[in-house]
Structure formats: structure tokens, C-alpha cells
Enzyme design. Sequence first.
Site, PDB file in Angstrom:
ATOM      1  N   SER A   1       0.836  -1.209   0.000  1.00  0.00           N
ATOM      2  CA  SER A   1       0.000   0.000   0.000  1.00  0.00           C
ATOM      3  C   SER A   1       0.870   1.259   0.000  1.00  0.00           C
ATOM      4  CB  SER A   1      -0.920   0.015   1.221  1.00  0.00           C
ATOM      5  OG  SER A   1      -1.778  -1.105   1.199  1.00  0.00           O
TER       6      SER A   1
ATOM      7  N   ASN B   1      -5.869  -9.056  -7.915  1.00  0.00           N
ATOM      8  CA  ASN B   1      -5.851  -9.801  -6.659  1.00  0.00           C
ATOM      9  C   ASN B   1      -7.105 -10.619  -6.414  1.00  0.00           C
ATOM     10  OD1 ASN B   1      -6.513  -6.895  -6.464  1.00  0.00           O
ATOM     11  ND2 ASN B   1      -7.241  -7.433  -4.444  1.00  0.00           N
TER      12      ASN B   1
ATOM     13  N   GLN C   1       0.497  -8.997  -6.574  1.00  0.00           N
ATOM     14  CA  GLN C   1       0.061 -10.395  -6.747  1.00  0.00           C
ATOM     15  C   GLN C   1       0.979 -11.180  -7.677  1.00  0.00           C
ATOM     16  OE1 GLN C   1      -2.359 -12.190  -5.263  1.00  0.00           O
ATOM     17  NE2 GLN C   1      -2.930 -10.465  -3.971  1.00  0.00           N
TER      18      GLN C   1
ATOM     19  N   SER D   1       4.935  -6.657  -2.386  1.00  0.00           N
ATOM     20  CA  SER D   1       4.733  -6.819  -0.950  1.00  0.00           C
ATOM     21  C   SER D   1       5.133  -8.226  -0.525  1.00  0.00           C
ATOM     22  CB  SER D   1       3.257  -6.574  -0.623  1.00  0.00           C
ATOM     23  OG  SER D   1       3.027  -6.819   0.747  1.00  0.00           O
TER      24      SER D   1
ATOM     25  N   HIS E   1       4.476 -10.168   2.034  1.00  0.00           N
ATOM     26  CA  HIS E   1       3.591 -11.173   2.649  1.00  0.00           C
ATOM     27  C   HIS E   1       2.713 -11.889   1.636  1.00  0.00           C
ATOM     28  CE1 HIS E   1      -0.469  -9.136   3.043  1.00  0.00           C
ATOM     29  NE2 HIS E   1       0.263  -8.066   2.809  1.00  0.00           N
TER      30      HIS E   1
ATOM     31  N   CYS F   1      -9.929  -6.815   2.050  1.00  0.00           N
ATOM     32  CA  CYS F   1     -10.225  -5.443   2.450  1.00  0.00           C
ATOM     33  C   CYS F   1     -11.715  -5.144   2.324  1.00  0.00           C
ATOM     34  CB  CYS F   1      -9.456  -4.470   1.574  1.00  0.00           C
ATOM     35  SG  CYS F   1      -7.946  -5.162   0.950  1.00  0.00           S
TER      36      CYS F   1
HETATM   37  C1  LIG Z   1      -2.198  -7.099  -0.915  1.00  0.00           C
HETATM   38  C2  LIG Z   1      -2.193  -6.122  -2.022  1.00  0.00           C
HETATM   39  C3  LIG Z   1      -1.808  -4.789  -1.819  1.00  0.00           C
HETATM   40  C4  LIG Z   1      -1.489  -4.246  -0.456  1.00  0.00           C
HETATM   41  O1  LIG Z   1      -0.248  -4.704   0.046  1.00  0.00           O
HETATM   42  P1  LIG Z   1       0.023  -4.563   1.615  1.00  0.00           P
HETATM   43  O2  LIG Z   1       1.454  -5.016   1.767  1.00  0.00           O
HETATM   44  O3  LIG Z   1      -0.934  -5.460   2.297  1.00  0.00           O
HETATM   45  O4  LIG Z   1      -0.137  -3.131   1.965  1.00  0.00           O
HETATM   46  C5  LIG Z   1      -1.788  -3.940  -2.906  1.00  0.00           C
HETATM   47  N1  LIG Z   1      -2.106  -4.370  -4.138  1.00  0.00           N
HETATM   48  C6  LIG Z   1      -2.476  -5.642  -4.376  1.00  0.00           C
HETATM   49  C7  LIG Z   1      -2.802  -6.063  -5.767  1.00  0.00           C
HETATM   50  C8  LIG Z   1      -2.538  -6.556  -3.337  1.00  0.00           C
HETATM   51  O5  LIG Z   1      -2.915  -7.804  -3.573  1.00  0.00           O
END
Ligand SMILES: *Cc1c(COP(=O)(O)O)cnc(C)c1O
Length: 395
Positions: A71, A151, A179, A199, A201, A324
Site C-alpha cells: 500500500s 488480486n 500479486q 509486498s 507477505h 479489504c
Molecule cells: C495485498 C495487495 C496490496 C497491499 O499490500 P500490503 O502489503 O498489504 O499493503 C496492494 N495491491 C495488491 C494487488 C494486493 O494484492
Amino acid sequence: MNVYVDNAATTAVSQTALDAMLPCFREIYGNPSSLHTPGQRAAEKLAEAREVFARNLNAEPREIVFTSGGSEADNQALRSAAVIGARKGKKHIVSTAFEHHAILHALQALQKEGFEVTLLDIPENGVVTAQQVKEAIREDTCLVSVMFANNEIGTVMPIAEIGEVCREAGVLFHTDAVQAAGHLPIDVKAMHIDMLSLSAHKFHGPKGVGVLYVRKNIPLTNIIFGGAQERGKRAGTENLPGICGAAAAFDEACANMEANAAKLIPLRDKLIRGLTQIPHSILNGDAVNRLPGNVNLCFEGVEGESLLLLLDAKGISASSGSACTSGSLDPSHVLLALGRPHEVAHGSLRLSLSEYNTPEEIDYILDTVPGIIEYLRNMSPVWDELETGKRPHLI
Ligand SMILES: *Cc1c(COP(=O)(O)O)cnc(C)c1O
């Protein structure tokens, strides 16, 4: 049986990533900005992690900025491009209607500051085309931001083609690759990507660590002000354990990318084949051009939330829409953008697999879901109306 199939929301940290993190808590705990030996050991670790991301993206280490997650990377990319654009009097941005909220809500903030935003329509197969981007670019366009893979429905955009269109038009190109990173090959140079967010995680790294790749010579605008970390572009003492875990996870995911896809695609396709046999169900997004682990369907006459709760009671952790939006009663903006009617979009189910899932788990899901759908439909007044012809079936 407990089956976790919500890997698009978040993943378990891999053993490799955990092993890389642990020494950073009590052994290599110096501040990378400190001049003493413990600080310099930490600085070396940080440099190694940066190198891992650069190598796997075909970027340079100085083009890698660590953030607190996807984010933040998305927000900083958009804000930076907007500042660059505004200086040249260019205040138009092209994006898509099915971006993550980190993009959509950041765009809304920019709109309040006078930027004009064009959100591209989503074609029936969920794959935005380079032609659509080309047609939307104007004289005053300062940025195109198109996600690498969606996502919710897992569809994969033609990023290299879109990058080429943007480069030719002289417009900055950002992609939210959260993703895709670690799951699909990414080459920022060959794909003409100027900025990219990822990201940790989402590929078995820890939560709270992201990367913003930014092509050299593109000036970033700060979102967090303070110390001179990250070449002055992102203040705050670096999250060294998280960053080391993220790098280890990314290296591992990139090294095993083909093997993981070869394992996941048959499992994904078995789920799709099995679940689309349920009457009045439909697959969301292209059947082939999608992430190796993504399954997303709609079932008519079913409430997604009820489906999730009953699946949870059977040990299956899935999602309807994105993490979300769950908790709100609005159907997914992605499924609406795809053209699903409200009542159909409400009955969605996303199963997002990781390489930790087994064929036995897939069989368990296939054995469990049809009975739950039937149970919910039997209780539903809407289903009754559909079956007695008082309402037309939509799918
Ligand atoms: C999970 C996700 C995010 C947000 O990432 P965070 O590390 O949770 O802030 C942004 N864009 C997409 C496409 C995601 O799947």
C-alpha cells in the site's frame, strides 16, 4: 482437515524467510545508519537484501526502495508521478476500474487535488489491453498505473505491451505487481516498467515489508519525512528483520517459480473443472491467462458471506472478494467492473492456492463445496424464485 486457500490475502512465512529473519532480532540488531561495527553489519545485510530484489527484477540496487508494504509503495509511486506531472502541467492519470484500493483510494485523493483520472473498463475476460491504454493516453497524461495481476480474479495483464505503449508516448508507467511478484517472471527493463510495487507477505515473506522499484533518474516524493534512510526518499529506521525475510522469500519464490507454477496449475484447473460443474456457476476471469493459484467463481442464489462461514466450519479458509472489502456488504468492485450483476457478484468465492497446498486438500474442497451450495440454495427464497421461474437465471 484444515485447508488454507486465502493466499492472495496473505501467506505463511516460509522456513527460509524465518531463518533469515531470526538473527536480525538479537545478533544483527544494529541500526544500519550507525557507524559502529554492529551498525555496519546491519548495513551490509540491508545491502544484500537490496541486491536480491534488484537481481530478480533486473533492476539496480539503487532503484529499490523499502517501504512498509504494498500500500505504501503504491501511494508513493502515484504521489511521485503526480508531482512530476503537475510540474509540467500534466494532470491526467490512466488506471483501471479493478485496481486494489491502495491505488483507487490514492487516485481519489489526487482527484481532490485537481487530477483527472480515467479508469479503463474491464473486458469480459478480465484482461485490460495495451490498445485500451493507448487510446486513453492524452497530451496531458502524466501516469499510467495498471496492475500486473488482479488480486481477486487473478487475471494477468500484458505488462510488456502496456509498458511499450507508455514508453513510446513518453508517459510514466507504474504497475502494482503485488500479486505477481514471486509468482510470475518480472523484468523491469524488458517490460519498460518505470515504477513497480510489491509486498513480501504475498510470497511467503513477512507482513509489513514492501518494495517500490523506481527507475533511476525518476525523482520520488516523500510520504514519510525524517532521516536520510533509503537515499532520503523514505525516512525511518529500516525494518531489518522484515527486509531480510522479504529478500530470502523473494529469492526462494523466484528460484522455484516454474516448479511452483507446474504444481499449482493442475490443482487450480482441477478446482475450476470441478466447481464449474455446479449448476448456475461461472468462472470469473480468463481460464488460462490467470495466476497459477487463483480460482474465482460466482454461484447464483448464494450469499458469499454465508458460503465462507460454512466453509470455515469445515476447516476451509477462503475468501469472497478481497480481504479489504470483506466485512462490508457491497459486492466486490472487481466483479462489478467485470460486468457481473450485483446479485451474482454477491455469490463469489475466491480460492487462492500456494505451493503448500496438497492434492488431498483440493479433493477435500471439491467434496465439500457442492453440498454447501446446495444447502444454502435450499434455504434461499431467491433461489426458490429462480427455480420456479419467478426470476430469470442470470448465469
Ligand atoms: C495485498 C495487495 C496490496 C497491499 O499490500 P500490503 O502489503 O498489504 O499493503 C496492494 N495491491 C495488491 C494487488 C494486493 O494484492
